[in-house]
Scaffold this active site. Sequence first.
Site: not given
Length: 267
Positions: A16, A37, A158
Amino acid sequence: MGRLDNKTALITGSARGIGEGIARVFHAEGARVIISDIQDEMGKRLASELGERASYIHLNVKNEGEWQNVYERILLEFGGLDILVNNAGITGFLETKGPHDAEQVDIDSFNEVIAVNLNGTVLGCKYAINLMKRKGGGSIVNISSRSGLVGIPAAAAYAASKAAVRNHTKSVALLCAEKGYHIRCNSIHPAAIMTPMWDAMLGEGELRQQMIRDIEAGIPLGKFGHPEDVAFAALYLASDESKYVTGIELNVDGGILAGSEAKPEAR
């Protein structure tokens, strides 16, 4: 059409979002696309929809054993690899307990983000180099982020992981050049791309719409980007059109990192 004819491409985190967008564009341009994935049902569904020249394989990028399995399968089925897009990544907001700010950071949460975003990319580059050498060269595209170029107070893990991806890209590019592998490695730095990763931050309903409007007000081009905007950048770096390009960082951000806002005033 056909810019990736006869090339085999592995795209991580491609069930996705940005990864899916890249898989669709690469497939349309003639590549044999390997979707990978941990979201197995979505990944299999996408491979089935794309049809011929598309397949799915489970891959948790932080696990070297799974990379070894993928390596062996690609070697057996395709004899090597032409393109790798290291796209799989997490913010940590949904996947870990947090917090993620520098003052209160939970180290286990921090390590999980690093394991997926940085270690997953490092492992991808490691195995891709060995697969691409068998084909006489190739292209590695690492998906970093705007967050890898600036500080993000509430998402220190992150930001740190994406900054490290940016730097590792350059190390890989120089190593491959020094050894004459004919393998290029470049990074893409998206920002404000509308994907499911934003859901945890935007919420729902009218609050979501207001937050979108507020964010778009600070984007020089005035709107969120879409996965295909990143996909076309990846297409250039994956194709032979960029054969003299290695070690660069390509921003796909609507002008955010240009350093000043230039959105026209509404009339």
